[in-house]
Design a protein around this motif. Sequence first.
Motif, short mmCIF file in Angstrom:
data_model
loop_
_atom_site.label_atom_id
_atom_site.label_comp_id
_atom_site.label_asym_id
_atom_site.label_seq_id
_atom_site.Cartn_x
_atom_site.Cartn_y
_atom_site.Cartn_z
N TYR B 153 0.83 -1.21 0.00
CA TYR B 153 0.00 0.00 0.00
C TYR B 153 0.87 1.27 0.00
CZ TYR B 153 -3.23 3.58 1.68
OH TYR B 153 -3.96 4.74 1.80
N LYS B 154 1.90 1.26 0.85
CA LYS B 154 2.77 2.44 0.95
C LYS B 154 3.47 2.72 -0.38
CE LYS B 154 3.53 2.73 5.89
NZ LYS B 154 4.43 2.47 7.02
N ILE B 181 -4.76 -0.71 -5.09
CA ILE B 181 -4.92 -0.10 -3.76
C ILE B 181 -6.22 -0.58 -3.11
CG2 ILE B 181 -5.29 2.09 -2.54
CD1 ILE B 181 -3.38 3.42 -4.58
N THR B 182 -7.28 -0.73 -3.93
CA THR B 182 -8.61 -1.07 -3.40
C THR B 182 -8.61 -2.28 -2.45
OG1 THR B 182 -9.63 -0.04 -5.31
CG2 THR B 182 -11.01 -1.56 -4.04
N PRO B 183 -8.11 -3.45 -2.86
CA PRO B 183 -8.17 -4.57 -1.90
C PRO B 183 -7.26 -4.35 -0.69
CG PRO B 183 -6.98 -5.21 -3.91
CD PRO B 183 -7.58 -3.87 -4.18
N ALA B 184 -6.10 -3.71 -0.89
CA ALA B 184 -5.17 -3.49 0.23
C ALA B 184 -5.79 -2.57 1.27
CB ALA B 184 -3.86 -2.90 -0.29
N HIS B 252 -3.65 6.12 4.97
CA HIS B 252 -2.54 6.99 5.39
C HIS B 252 -3.06 8.35 5.84
CE1 HIS B 252 -3.34 8.12 1.25
NE2 HIS B 252 -2.60 9.19 1.39
N LYS B 253 -4.37 8.57 5.68
CA LYS B 253 -4.99 9.81 6.14
C LYS B 253 -5.81 9.59 7.41
CE LYS B 253 -3.61 12.83 3.25
NZ LYS B 253 -3.02 14.09 3.73
N ASP B 254 -5.83 8.36 7.91
CA ASP B 254 -6.63 8.05 9.11
C ASP B 254 -6.20 8.91 10.29
OD1 ASP B 254 -7.97 6.13 7.73
OD2 ASP B 254 -7.09 4.42 8.79
#
Lengths: 173, 354
Positions: B153-154, B181-184, B252-254
Amino acid sequence: MVLNLLKRPEGETLELARALERMRLDIRFCEQCFNLSDDHLCSVCKSPSRDEHTICIVKDFQDVIAIENTAQYNGQYHVLGGLISPVEGIGPQDIKIPQLIDRIKEKEVNEIILALSSTMEGDTTEFYIARKVTEMGVKVSTLSKGISVGGELEYTDEISLARSIKNRIEMKD
Amino acid sequence: MKITKLNLNFFKNHDALRIDIDSDIVGIYGLNGKGKTNVLDAIHFLCVGKSYFSGTDIQCIQHEAEAAGIIGIFEAEGTWEVKLVLQRGKRKKIEKNGKALPRVLDHLGQFFSVVIAPGDIELIYGANEKRRSFIDQMLSQTDKTYLQHLVKYKKLIEQRNAVLKSDYIDQALIQALDDQITPAVKYLHSKRQELFQFLIPLIQRFYDQLSKGREEIGVDYISGLNDSSYDELTHQNRRKDLALQRSNSGVHKDEIDFVIDGQALKKYGSQGQIKSFLIALKLAEYQYYVETMKVKPLLLLDDIFEKIDTERALALTEVIKNANFGQIFISDTEQERIEKFCKATEHSYQLEAL
Ligand SMILES: [Zn+2]
């Protein structure tokens, strides 16, 4: 190697040098699929017995050799010469993707087989081509993953590579 | 799990330190600057392959030295010699029973340690990044799939940002990245949500044991993915992505906020409440490994008596006495104070002077 050559008769070494030179000058890339070739079309593209409606997409010529060694594939190839990696500044235009799109537009292509390494760059390139090509109504399939995990196609043994070409999976949205 | 032997070579301030251990509790005392924290850090390093206290590996190699090494003998369902080598300009190496591991990440998930240190206060006052990496560290140790998705993801977000920064933005390429990215992101988000559901009652339980208060503890997990799919988020953020030239959708915006009685802990919590909360959070982390991995991690208590008041220290002693902890390492400046603590826990202990 150099030491070994010095021990040989002069005539023999000159002959070898000439052969190497000829090879270097003769090698070029196929104008259709960008495989290594000694003519403007490579032996696969020239062969009348190969199915020109099926194209297998690979990263480089070593992958072509690996797949040819399985003797299980009768279509043609398209050698990209690299994989998409935006962080390294490699976009779709920097590898042979525009040429692939043109080729599909010009020829009657029924199926595209994606045979790229299962790295993130390989996957990105596959997803990109799949998106572009399905829009054009062409069937897209991919080698069953797991065969190339941890390495490039050239390291995969022939039997499992042959199996994964036969058991390729259609990619759908 | 337990450590029976620990060797440090040119690791931070220690030229050559050897400790033989045959107790449940190891008290390390010495003046400030003697490197008590560094011993705890070396143990943490052996467990997870990186320092708890230093940002880079280079900072752990002694000045002038070319390389640093740590060796630990672990008793954890068998005997394991774990050896870690840090070399300037080279990748760090980890060997387990003489066998080199291909990647440091492969080391995660067998040896566990939980650190309680004064710097943990950053988890309250620091940026969201701190709290995200705290929970990522926990999940990466207990769930290999989480770790794989996180690493991927990163990289994918980096690739996506690179596309957004380029002169010509190819939407099909953004899509090709989003396909991956969607499944990750879905996996990462659901595991983070599950983790908080698991942790909150545990934090509450330890908090109640440590403080006399009756406060209600909570964690606000604010993620775009709580109510929308990644696909919906990227559509909403499309203009913002283009304007800022980076990705605004994803985990990463959480944001993670700790809450006490419905209010932000960092704004409204008293010093005492924050101290209790932090210890409770770490003990909850400990309990999380116990329950998910069926292990008893090493508990590393750095200089806690200096920072917490006597009342809370006594409460912590009670928790440790009653709970079923594995091995505990504790550092302090005063021999007398540390010995009193060790005795009070009613476990076997040894003291090491630095
Ligand atoms: Zn060709």
